[in-house]
Design a protein around this motif. Sequence first.
Motif, PDB file in Angstrom:
ATOM      1  N   TYR A  95       0.851  -1.184   0.000  1.00  0.00           N
ATOM      2  CA  TYR A  95       0.000   0.000   0.000  1.00  0.00           C
ATOM      3  C   TYR A  95       0.890   1.239   0.000  1.00  0.00           C
ATOM      4  CZ  TYR A  95      -3.455  -3.456   1.385  1.00  0.00           C
ATOM      5  OH  TYR A  95      -4.268  -4.564   1.427  1.00  0.00           O
ATOM      6  N   ALA A  96       0.856   1.993  -1.080  1.00  0.00           N
ATOM      7  CA  ALA A  96       1.684   3.192  -1.217  1.00  0.00           C
ATOM      8  C   ALA A  96       0.773   4.418  -1.241  1.00  0.00           C
ATOM      9  CB  ALA A  96       2.509   3.132  -2.494  1.00  0.00           C
ATOM     10  N   VAL A  97       0.885   5.270  -0.247  1.00  0.00           N
ATOM     11  CA  VAL A  97       0.076   6.490  -0.178  1.00  0.00           C
ATOM     12  C   VAL A  97       0.877   7.631  -0.784  1.00  0.00           C
ATOM     13  CG1 VAL A  97      -1.158   8.108   1.308  1.00  0.00           C
ATOM     14  CG2 VAL A  97      -1.104   5.659   1.887  1.00  0.00           C
ATOM     15  N   CYS A  98       0.347   8.220  -1.824  1.00  0.00           N
ATOM     16  CA  CYS A  98       1.018   9.324  -2.517  1.00  0.00           C
ATOM     17  C   CYS A  98       0.316  10.627  -2.178  1.00  0.00           C
ATOM     18  CB  CYS A  98       0.992   9.091  -4.030  1.00  0.00           C
ATOM     19  SG  CYS A  98       1.653  10.457  -4.992  1.00  0.00           S
ATOM     20  N   ARG A  99       1.060  11.583  -1.643  1.00  0.00           N
ATOM     21  CA  ARG A  99       0.483  12.861  -1.222  1.00  0.00           C
ATOM     22  C   ARG A  99       0.641  13.949  -2.280  1.00  0.00           C
ATOM     23  NH1 ARG A  99      -3.293  12.573   2.718  1.00  0.00           N
ATOM     24  NH2 ARG A  99      -2.689  11.012   4.263  1.00  0.00           N
ATOM     25  N   ALA A 100       0.912  13.572  -3.498  1.00  0.00           N
ATOM     26  CA  ALA A 100       1.082  14.548  -4.581  1.00  0.00           C
ATOM     27  C   ALA A 100      -0.206  15.328  -4.807  1.00  0.00           C
ATOM     28  CB  ALA A 100       1.488  13.835  -5.861  1.00  0.00           C
ATOM     29  N   THR A 101      -0.044  16.591  -5.184  1.00  0.00           N
ATOM     30  CA  THR A 101      -1.191  17.437  -5.513  1.00  0.00           C
ATOM     31  C   THR A 101      -1.015  18.082  -6.888  1.00  0.00           C
ATOM     32  OG1 THR A 101      -0.192  19.274  -4.290  1.00  0.00           O
ATOM     33  CG2 THR A 101      -1.794  17.912  -3.099  1.00  0.00           C
ATOM     34  N   SER A 102      -0.121  17.517  -7.685  1.00  0.00           N
ATOM     35  CA  SER A 102       0.068  17.991  -9.057  1.00  0.00           C
ATOM     36  C   SER A 102       0.347  16.777  -9.938  1.00  0.00           C
ATOM     37  CB  SER A 102       1.231  18.981  -9.160  1.00  0.00           C
ATOM     38  OG  SER A 102       2.477  18.322  -8.987  1.00  0.00           O
ATOM     39  N   GLY A 103       0.043  16.913 -11.220  1.00  0.00           N
ATOM     40  CA  GLY A 103       0.262  15.812 -12.135  1.00  0.00           C
ATOM     41  C   GLY A 103       1.721  15.422 -12.241  1.00  0.00           C
ATOM     42  N   GLU A 104       2.605  16.425 -12.232  1.00  0.00           N
ATOM     43  CA  GLU A 104       4.041  16.156 -12.358  1.00  0.00           C
ATOM     44  C   GLU A 104       4.558  15.356 -11.177  1.00  0.00           C
ATOM     45  OE1 GLU A 104       8.241  18.641 -12.989  1.00  0.00           O
ATOM     46  OE2 GLU A 104       6.324  19.705 -12.811  1.00  0.00           O
ATOM     47  N   ALA A 105       4.164  15.779  -9.961  1.00  0.00           N
ATOM     48  CA  ALA A 105       4.621  15.075  -8.763  1.00  0.00           C
ATOM     49  C   ALA A 105       4.021  13.674  -8.695  1.00  0.00           C
ATOM     50  CB  ALA A 105       4.243  15.866  -7.516  1.00  0.00           C
ATOM     51  N   LEU A 106       2.769  13.561  -9.080  1.00  0.00           N
ATOM     52  CA  LEU A 106       2.113  12.262  -9.058  1.00  0.00           C
ATOM     53  C   LEU A 106       2.783  11.292 -10.025  1.00  0.00           C
ATOM     54  CD1 LEU A 106      -0.208  10.452  -8.134  1.00  0.00           C
ATOM     55  CD2 LEU A 106      -1.637  11.483  -9.909  1.00  0.00           C
ATOM     56  N   LEU A 107       3.093  11.757 -11.212  1.00  0.00           N
ATOM     57  CA  LEU A 107       3.732  10.897 -12.205  1.00  0.00           C
ATOM     58  C   LEU A 107       5.106  10.454 -11.727  1.00  0.00           C
ATOM     59  CD1 LEU A 107       3.359   9.632 -14.979  1.00  0.00           C
ATOM     60  CD2 LEU A 107       4.434  11.668 -15.978  1.00  0.00           C
ATOM     61  N   ALA A 108       5.856  11.365 -11.111  1.00  0.00           N
ATOM     62  CA  ALA A 108       7.188  11.014 -10.603  1.00  0.00           C
ATOM     63  C   ALA A 108       7.089   9.931  -9.526  1.00  0.00           C
ATOM     64  CB  ALA A 108       7.877  12.259 -10.042  1.00  0.00           C
ATOM     65  N   ASP A 109       6.121  10.072  -8.616  1.00  0.00           N
ATOM     66  CA  ASP A 109       5.948   9.073  -7.561  1.00  0.00           C
ATOM     67  C   ASP A 109       5.486   7.739  -8.140  1.00  0.00           C
ATOM     68  OD1 ASP A 109       6.705  10.932  -5.706  1.00  0.00           O
ATOM     69  OD2 ASP A 109       4.695  11.296  -4.908  1.00  0.00           O
ATOM     70  N   LEU A 110       4.633   7.798  -9.141  1.00  0.00           N
ATOM     71  CA  LEU A 110       4.160   6.573  -9.782  1.00  0.00           C
ATOM     72  C   LEU A 110       5.314   5.815 -10.426  1.00  0.00           C
ATOM     73  CD1 LEU A 110       1.959   4.652 -10.851  1.00  0.00           C
ATOM     74  CD2 LEU A 110       1.661   6.228 -12.785  1.00  0.00           C
ATOM     75  N   VAL A 111       6.190   6.528 -11.109  1.00  0.00           N
ATOM     76  CA  VAL A 111       7.348   5.891 -11.746  1.00  0.00           C
ATOM     77  C   VAL A 111       8.204   5.184 -10.702  1.00  0.00           C
ATOM     78  CG1 VAL A 111       9.542   6.369 -12.905  1.00  0.00           C
ATOM     79  CG2 VAL A 111       7.429   7.386 -13.774  1.00  0.00           C
ATOM     80  N   GLU A 112       8.405   5.824  -9.553  1.00  0.00           N
ATOM     81  CA  GLU A 112       9.201   5.201  -8.494  1.00  0.00           C
ATOM     82  C   GLU A 112       8.540   3.934  -7.974  1.00  0.00           C
ATOM     83  OE1 GLU A 112      12.314   6.001  -7.590  1.00  0.00           O
ATOM     84  OE2 GLU A 112      12.108   7.329  -9.338  1.00  0.00           O
ATOM     85  N   GLU A 113       7.211   3.952  -7.843  1.00  0.00           N
ATOM     86  CA  GLU A 113       6.508   2.760  -7.354  1.00  0.00           C
ATOM     87  C   GLU A 113       6.538   1.631  -8.378  1.00  0.00           C
ATOM     88  OE1 GLU A 113       5.438   1.832  -4.477  1.00  0.00           O
ATOM     89  OE2 GLU A 113       5.916   3.739  -3.505  1.00  0.00           O
TER      90      GLU A 113
END
Length: 207
Positions: free
Chosen positions: A39-57
């Motif tokens: 379970y990975a909780v991502c606290r991103a609030t922008s598309g750029e940050a969300l995409l970066a976190d998704l790539v890491e996961e």
Amino acid sequence: MMDDKRVVADTVAWLERAVIGLNLCPFAKSVHVKGQVHYAVCRATSGEALLADLVEELKALLALDAKARDTTLFIVPDYLQDFLDFNDFLDLADRALVDLELDGVLQIASLHPHYQFAGTAEDDITNFTNRSPYPTLHLLREDSIDRAVAAFPNPESIFETNMQTLQALGRAGWQALQVGPSTTLATGCPVAHPLDVASSDHDAAKH
């Protein structure tokens, strides 16, 4: 803002009570009881940050043996609350798979509190098969999906069975499940829906 522990607890409750409890996805129980769901909780609030976190996961999932981490629920509690915005992001997510040369290795399935299939009313109970407490991307291994489907007789019947289950359960039944802050219901099952009811090109390609 709910803390990460509450977000994960809500998601686990949804998985145990709805997905597994109602047998909406026959493949879910095995990985859950073996502790192979991350379970990975991502606290991103922008598309750029969300995409970066998704790539890491995505990279983190691939780096581990499936026996340690078979699948990841990538939960986004603070962003993409609008389902159409969420659907738009899925194109970027799929593009990331291609850029990482992981297309055909990993797959991304979509879950959302306001998920809606094309041609259905917003409150149609059939939509609840893809509704999760928070916007969530389900990161799956293609090999694991293939093995699960091969071991399950008539996987194409899952969708119809789920619809019958939800219709028999009714609103009072799913409300009683108390499966998160949005009181929603989902399967997270990668083969649960036929192509002709997909709500987006993303889902049509993946199910």
